[in-house]
Write an enzyme that holds these catalytic residues in place. Sequence first.
Site, PDB file in Angstrom:
ATOM      1  N   GLY A  11       0.812  -1.205   0.000  1.00 27.08           N
ATOM      2  CA  GLY A  11       0.000   0.000   0.000  1.00 27.08           C
ATOM      3  C   GLY A  11       0.849   1.262   0.000  1.00 27.08           C
ATOM      4  N   VAL A  12       0.181   2.384  -0.112  1.00 26.40           N
ATOM      5  CA  VAL A  12       0.853   3.676  -0.069  1.00 26.40           C
ATOM      6  C   VAL A  12       1.529   3.847   1.284  1.00 26.40           C
ATOM      7  CG1 VAL A  12       0.444   6.170  -0.114  1.00 26.40           C
ATOM      8  CG2 VAL A  12      -0.762   4.686  -1.713  1.00 26.40           C
ATOM      9  N   LYS A  16       7.581   0.195   0.672  1.00 26.91           N
ATOM     10  CA  LYS A  16       8.005  -0.615  -0.478  1.00 26.91           C
ATOM     11  C   LYS A  16       9.162   0.003  -1.258  1.00 26.91           C
ATOM     12  CE  LYS A  16       4.018   0.914  -3.157  1.00 26.91           C
ATOM     13  NZ  LYS A  16       3.655   1.911  -2.160  1.00 26.91           N
ATOM     14  N   SER A  17       9.184   1.324  -1.431  1.00 23.44           N
ATOM     15  CA  SER A  17      10.293   1.949  -2.164  1.00 23.44           C
ATOM     16  C   SER A  17      11.608   1.790  -1.415  1.00 23.44           C
ATOM     17  CB  SER A  17      10.015   3.430  -2.417  1.00 23.44           C
ATOM     18  OG  SER A  17       8.954   3.585  -3.330  1.00 23.44           O
ATOM     19  N   HIS A  54      12.251  11.281  -3.161  1.00 25.11           N
ATOM     20  CA  HIS A  54      12.812  10.073  -3.767  1.00 25.11           C
ATOM     21  C   HIS A  54      14.159  10.383  -4.410  1.00 25.11           C
ATOM     22  CE1 HIS A  54       9.776   6.750  -3.716  1.00 25.11           C
ATOM     23  NE2 HIS A  54       9.036   7.746  -3.274  1.00 25.11           N
ATOM     24  N   ARG A  55      14.250  11.499  -5.126  1.00 27.67           N
ATOM     25  CA  ARG A  55      15.512  11.887  -5.770  1.00 27.67           C
ATOM     26  C   ARG A  55      16.613  12.076  -4.736  1.00 27.67           C
ATOM     27  NH1 ARG A  55      12.824  16.388  -9.730  1.00 27.67           N
ATOM     28  NH2 ARG A  55      12.274  14.985 -11.446  1.00 27.67           N
ATOM     29  N   ARG A  57      16.968  10.751  -1.879  1.00 27.15           N
ATOM     30  CA  ARG A  57      17.320   9.514  -1.185  1.00 27.15           C
ATOM     31  C   ARG A  57      18.231   8.608  -2.014  1.00 27.15           C
ATOM     32  NH1 ARG A  57      12.057   7.532   0.314  1.00 27.15           N
ATOM     33  NH2 ARG A  57      12.121   6.095  -1.423  1.00 27.15           N
TER      34      ARG A  57
END
Length: 179
Positions: A11-12, A16-17, A54-55, A57
């Site tokens: 899920g959100v 998971k990322s 995200h970038r 990280r």
Amino acid sequence: MAARAVLVTGGVRSGKSRHAEALLAGADAVTYVAPGPSPDVEQDPDWAARIQAHRDRRPEHWHTVEGFDLVGALTEAPGAVLVDCLGTWLTSTIDAAEAWEASSDDVHDLVEQALVGVVEALRVHPGPVVLVTNEVGLGVVPVHRSGRLFRDLLGIVNQRVGGVCDEVHLVVAGRVLVL
């Protein structure tokens, strides 16, 4: 990472990322494929902030490819690949075809055709490849047609991609279950 291809679902905000990134942490070089729409800071500052996080990280030695040509990215990447995420790839694919209002059959055909290339590129890539996706079929039925269409199509995408992966990891509350 022992598996050649891993699908990470959940899920959100499940983690998971981060889990997907950790699977490739030891790789010398990683191609990070971001197949979602480019952020429009004025239109959606929250989306832009999420992409920037995200970038920030990612390790500096990872190469980033932005754009929804997932087949091209998988074909051209020389080594390890992380795709984050299939849900944004699906959205970009439908957006590019301007197909949100098309008949269900037409949109299903569009996605099925796009999946043929993705599945084949994934099948022949030497790996390792880690793909992130959302698990959207566990909740209520969306009230809007676009939400139902997206949920149904992402379920198909996840099944096809999961079928050619060596492992599927389900992430819930930061905990990983290998299926």
